[in-house]
Design a protein around this motif. Structure first.
Motif, short mmCIF file in Angstrom:
data_model
loop_
_atom_site.label_atom_id
_atom_site.label_comp_id
_atom_site.label_asym_id
_atom_site.label_seq_id
_atom_site.Cartn_x
_atom_site.Cartn_y
_atom_site.Cartn_z
N ILE A 414 0.81 -1.14 -0.15
CA ILE A 414 0.10 0.14 -0.19
C ILE A 414 0.91 1.02 0.06
O ILE A 414 2.00 1.23 0.46
CB ILE A 414 -1.08 -0.08 1.15
CG1 ILE A 414 -0.05 -0.12 2.54
CG2 ILE A 414 -1.94 -1.04 1.22
CD1 ILE A 414 -1.01 -0.07 3.74
N VAL A 415 0.29 2.31 -0.41
CA VAL A 415 1.06 3.40 -0.41
C VAL A 415 0.38 4.49 0.48
O VAL A 415 -1.17 4.61 0.46
CB VAL A 415 1.15 4.24 -1.77
CG1 VAL A 415 1.68 5.64 -1.65
CG2 VAL A 415 1.95 3.50 -2.72
N VAL A 416 0.71 5.07 1.46
CA VAL A 416 0.18 5.80 2.59
C VAL A 416 0.60 6.89 2.44
O VAL A 416 1.83 7.39 2.13
CB VAL A 416 0.37 5.02 3.97
CG1 VAL A 416 -0.27 3.79 3.99
CG2 VAL A 416 1.66 4.81 4.16
N GLU A 417 -0.33 7.95 3.17
CA GLU A 417 0.05 9.46 3.48
C GLU A 417 0.47 10.19 2.18
O GLU A 417 1.47 11.07 2.22
CB GLU A 417 1.19 9.44 4.31
CG GLU A 417 1.04 9.02 5.84
CD GLU A 417 1.94 7.88 6.19
OE1 GLU A 417 3.09 7.98 5.89
OE2 GLU A 417 1.62 6.99 7.17
N HIS A 418 -0.28 9.66 0.99
CA HIS A 418 0.05 10.56 -0.20
C HIS A 418 -0.52 12.00 -0.31
O HIS A 418 -1.52 12.15 0.40
CB HIS A 418 -0.34 9.90 -1.40
CG HIS A 418 0.03 10.38 -2.75
ND1 HIS A 418 -1.17 11.30 -3.44
CD2 HIS A 418 0.87 10.26 -3.47
CE1 HIS A 418 -0.56 11.62 -4.66
NE2 HIS A 418 0.74 11.00 -4.58
N ARG A 433 4.54 7.17 1.35
CA ARG A 433 5.50 6.07 1.89
C ARG A 433 4.89 4.73 1.58
O ARG A 433 3.56 4.69 1.32
CB ARG A 433 5.31 6.24 3.52
CG ARG A 433 6.47 5.62 4.28
CD ARG A 433 6.45 6.10 5.82
NE ARG A 433 5.17 5.70 6.37
CZ ARG A 433 4.90 4.62 7.08
NH1 ARG A 433 5.95 3.89 7.20
NH2 ARG A 433 3.78 4.64 7.86
N VAL A 434 5.67 3.69 0.91
CA VAL A 434 5.23 2.57 0.39
C VAL A 434 5.47 1.57 1.71
O VAL A 434 6.43 1.51 2.18
CB VAL A 434 6.07 1.99 -0.74
CG1 VAL A 434 5.40 0.61 -1.38
CG2 VAL A 434 5.78 3.34 -1.88
N VAL A 435 4.69 0.61 2.04
CA VAL A 435 4.63 -0.37 2.78
C VAL A 435 4.21 -1.61 2.32
O VAL A 435 3.07 -1.81 1.52
CB VAL A 435 3.63 -0.17 4.07
CG1 VAL A 435 3.80 -1.19 5.37
CG2 VAL A 435 4.05 1.42 4.77
N ALA A 436 5.21 -2.62 2.09
CA ALA A 436 5.05 -4.10 1.64
C ALA A 436 4.95 -4.99 2.95
O ALA A 436 5.84 -4.93 3.66
CB ALA A 436 5.97 -4.12 0.69
#
Length: 472
Positions: A414-418, A433-436
């Protein structure tokens, strides 16, 4: 609430049946408030919710009860006719928030309603003078004590004999530093790390490989310096812990950092690839560092960064007397690794700050989870760009961890805080920020690449380069 000139956005609507705490910081750690909300509701036996006081200029905000304090954003909007996203230094933001009439009115309103107000922060700083108001408590370390510990020279003095320090010299000014460095190249041939006492996010520090480079980058700077020998190394582990007292230090987990150009942080990967013996050694060094911090009165979350060379030798790099950029992932890791009734990371910090001790049922992760891995990537701009679209969040990060852990999802990203679409984004600002999360490191590689690609596609092609720097 009246829209004061420092208020860029507000949608506060209070429920009389709910108690509220304030979060003061950036959107990138706003996600932690769900854990604080659950902690306060559990401990105080009544419903809590939060009001986020942010500096970030976004297309939209992820939840209700958001107050954006950013007078410069209002001026830029008036001048350019559109939103401009940029980053404000934490100390500057804390000063603005503490001076804001809108925030002070809100604090008084909450004190009248519930008698006490908790403030959750990413980093405690002395400039947050709201903490001086009677019955207002910061859920984190004292700003003054944290400020002392974020001084790199203080760390080096206090941790002699406790942590494996790298050879260093303290210099009174730039001229002294240049003279000292000139004599050390024969002794330190792999490079010299130059830093000022307060350095973070890649600011006020750099790795030099020639004397000329030091002169170009630092000869004009004022104040003290310290220079240290660069250690060629294979790994950059970071350890997250919580201090509750001189003898009570909780070690949460170890992750491997991705560092570029000596001090630029790209993200982290968990679990660490280091051997069990090295991880155990890192835990014990960090625990001793936390005990020294505890003797000075520090209470709360902290992190320690290290490097490990090709002979397996550990060298201490720095203490970060605050939460870390991967605190959210650490919270999710503990939640999935430990029994359900075990206190989580932010509950431990609450007890450390409020009671100088941990609950008796605390439990550390001795070994990695084994069946769950995660990796993060912070995408930060170093040239101005314009966004064309928002990167939607398809799944909550905490839910992603739970689904992978339960086996209902093999892996995901997911990409968060865009920041959103149709914004000008200034250099130094996080685009997202990218989270895998998956079951193996191999799964994370491709997922991180896909997340970064989404972020690149969210900006117009005027962007030439991108980089990330040490976060926080």
């Amino acid at each position: 609430m009246l829209m004061e000139d420092d208020v860029f956005f507000s949608d506060i609507k209070l429920d009389p049946e709910v108690s509220y705490f304030l979060y003061i910081g950036e959107i990138k750690t706003d996600c932690l408030n769900q854990f604080v909300k659950e902690t306060l509701s559990k401990i105080h036996g009544r419903p809590f919710d939060f009001i986020s006081i942010l500096s970030d200029v976004l297309e939209s905000y992820p939840h209700k009860n958001t107050l954006v304090i950013n007078p410069m954003a209002r001026e830029l909007y008036r001048a350019k006719g559109r939103k401009v996203s940029f980053r404000i230094a934490p100390r500057t933001f804390a000063s603005m928030v503490s001076a804001s009439a809108a925030v002070n009115d809100l604090v008084r309103q909450l004190l009248d309603k519930q008698g006490q107000v908790f403030i959750h922060v990413f980093e405690s700083v002395p400039e947050l003078t709201l903490a001086l108001i009677p019955d207002v408590r910061i859920l984190g370390p004292s700003g003054h004590i944290a400020n002392i510990w974020n001084n790199k020279l203080y760390q080096l003095q206090m941790l002699k004999g406790t942590a494996p320090l790298i050879d260093y010299r303290v210099c009174a000014d730039a001229e002294h530093m240049l003279e000292t460095a000139r004599d050390l190249w024969g002794e330190w041939p792999d490079g010299i790390f130059v830093s000022q006492p307060y350095s973070a996010a890649g600011v006020n520090s750099f790795l030099a490989t020639t004397q000329e480079e030091i002169g170009t980058k630092a000869a004009h700077l004022k104040g003290k310096f310290f220079i240290s020998r660069y250690i060629p190394h294979l790994d950059d582990p970071t350890v997250l812990g919580v201090v509750a007292g001189p003898a009570d230090v909780f070690i949460a987990a170890i992750a491997d950092q991705e560092i570029q150009d000596g001090n630029k942080f790209r993200g982290s990967t968990f679990p660490s690839a280091l051997s069990s013996a090295l991880q155990q050694e890192l835990r014990e060094i960090t625990r001793k560092v936390g005990q020294v911090m505890g003797r000075s009165g520090y209470r709360g979350i902290f992190g320690c960064d290290y490097v490990v060379d090709d002979q397996g030798r550990i060298f201490f790099v720095e203490v970060n007397a605050r939460k870390q950029g991967t605190t959210m992932e650490m919270c999710c890791t503990l939640e999935n690794a430990l029994p359900a009734d075990t206190p989580g990371l932010l509950e431990l910090e609450y007890h450390a700050v409020m009671h100088n001790r941990f609950p008796e049922n605390k439990m550390e992760i001795v070994d990695a989870l084994g069946d769950i891995c995660w990796r993060t990537y912070n995408y930060k701009l170093d040239e101005e760009a314009e966004t064309n679209q928002i990167v939607p969040v398809d799944e909550d990060e905490r839910t992603l961890f739970r689904e992978v852990k339960a086996g209902r999802q093999d892996h995901g990203v997911i990409v968060v805080e865009h920041v959103g679409g149709r914004l000008a984004v200034q250099p130094g600002t996080f685009l997202g920020r990218v989270v895998a999360v998956g079951h193996s490191r191999a799964q994370l590689e491709e997922d991180i690449r896909l997340g970064i690609q989404q972020l690149k596609e969210s900006i117009f092609e005027t962007l030439q380069t991108q980089t990330t720097t040490k976060d926080d």
